[in-house]
Design an enzyme around this catalytic site. Structure first.
Site, PDB file in Angstrom:
ATOM      1  N   GLU A  52     -29.489 -14.332  14.116  1.00 32.71           N
ATOM      2  CA  GLU A  52     -29.392 -14.626  12.797  1.00 32.71           C
ATOM      3  C   GLU A  52     -28.136 -15.095  12.544  1.00 32.71           C
ATOM      4  O   GLU A  52     -26.998 -14.833  13.074  1.00 32.71           O
ATOM      5  CB  GLU A  52     -29.224 -13.292  11.974  1.00 32.71           C
ATOM      6  CG  GLU A  52     -29.442 -13.166  10.605  1.00 32.71           C
ATOM      7  CD  GLU A  52     -29.357 -11.807   9.589  1.00 32.71           C
ATOM      8  OE1 GLU A  52     -28.724 -11.770   8.610  1.00 32.71           O
ATOM      9  OE2 GLU A  52     -29.828 -10.833  10.444  1.00 32.71           O
ATOM     10  N   ASP A  63     -22.044  -8.388   2.086  1.00 31.24           N
ATOM     11  CA  ASP A  63     -21.378  -8.338   3.466  1.00 31.24           C
ATOM     12  C   ASP A  63     -20.021  -7.287   3.352  1.00 31.24           C
ATOM     13  O   ASP A  63     -19.219  -7.253   2.534  1.00 31.24           O
ATOM     14  CB  ASP A  63     -20.613  -9.765   3.839  1.00 31.24           C
ATOM     15  CG  ASP A  63     -21.971 -10.695   4.006  1.00 31.24           C
ATOM     16  OD1 ASP A  63     -22.988 -10.143   4.492  1.00 31.24           O
ATOM     17  OD2 ASP A  63     -21.354 -11.892   4.000  1.00 31.24           O
TER      18      ASP A  63
END
Length: 258
Positions: A52, A63
């Site tokens: 990824e 995040d």
């Protein structure tokens, strides 16, 4: 015909092995994007299933601090979506790459142009964490005749009928979000997590991978037992940035036998 990412991950699953997908932030390297191929080949040599690759963004709502800081370092190195696409065109790898991007950078680049420009690269999947399922039509038509799969993220707080709706017709893999919150918050798991993962696994016809907060050997064993594999981000990003040895952890993850 199934897309390449689906076929490759299904083959690993059929062989009785756990699927392991590390996350890296494009441009978070002392060489900036010039170091991306080096990192990809390092992971490829360790036998990972797919990789990824994150596109840095100034407002990364999903995040945690480790990946957010990696994005800021990448932006400081001058990383842009355009520059990343050009870099990806030069990278040769047998490992499928999965781009993780927020919708804004994709929108600014142009979804159609983005997909066209990645057509001859190793990119075989696309994850857009802030794109609601109801707005997937902003992207899906441009992927229809390509080898790039749009990966659905499924929260395990979601009811079974909604889960079925989210994964209907999906290719590549199902991204099962193991925690409530941002990436990197290890151990903050709900008590009935394993049951919900097993339930999602039963209704999915492509591999289910567990991510968000996966960081230990115990996590690898737990989630490989109730899903088809794991995605590890913050632990990998931190180790690569700080020069910490991560090879043994990756080898253990890659070697996991069902």
């Amino acid at each position: 015909m199934p897309k390449t990412l689906t076929e490759k991950l299904n083959a690993i699953k059929a062989a009785g092995k756990g699927i392991f997908v590390p996350y890296i932030m494009a441009g978070d390297h002392e060489k900036g994007l010039d170091g991306l191929a080096e990192t990809i080949h390092f992971l490829e040599d360790l036998g990972v299933s797919a990789i990824e690759v994150g596109i840095p963004f100034s407002d990364p709502v999903a995040d945690g601090p480790v990946i957010e800081e990696a994005g800021l370092r990448s932006l400081a190195h001058g990383t842009s979506t355009q520059a990343l696409v050009e870099t990806l065109k030069t990278i040769e790898t047998e490992i499928p790459l999965v781009i993780m991007t927020y919708f804004n950078p994709l929108f600014q680049y142009g979804v159609e142009n983005f997909v066209k420009d990645l057509a001859d690269t190793a990119v075989k999947g696309l994850i857009i964490p802030d794109l609601p399922h109801e707005h997937a039509n902003f992207v899906e038509p441009f992927l229809a005749n390509t080898d790039i799969a749009l990966i659905p993220l499924v929260s395990l707080t979601t009811g079974i009928e909604r889960q079925k709706e989210l994964i209907e017709g999906a290719e590549g893999f199902i991204y099962a979000v193991a925690i409530n919150g941002v990436t990197g918050k290890s151990g903050n798991y709900r008590a009935d997590l394993d049951k919900h993962l097993a339930q999602l696994h039963q209704v999915a016809d492509i591999p289910v991978l567990t991510g968000f907060g996966v960081s230990s050997q115990a996590d690898l064993e737990r989630f490989n037992a109730v899903s088809d594999g794991v995605i590890v981000g913050s632990k990998i990003v931190k180790a690569l940035h700080q020069g910490e040895p991560i090879q043994d952890f990756i080898r253990q993850a890659v070697a996991y036998q069902k």
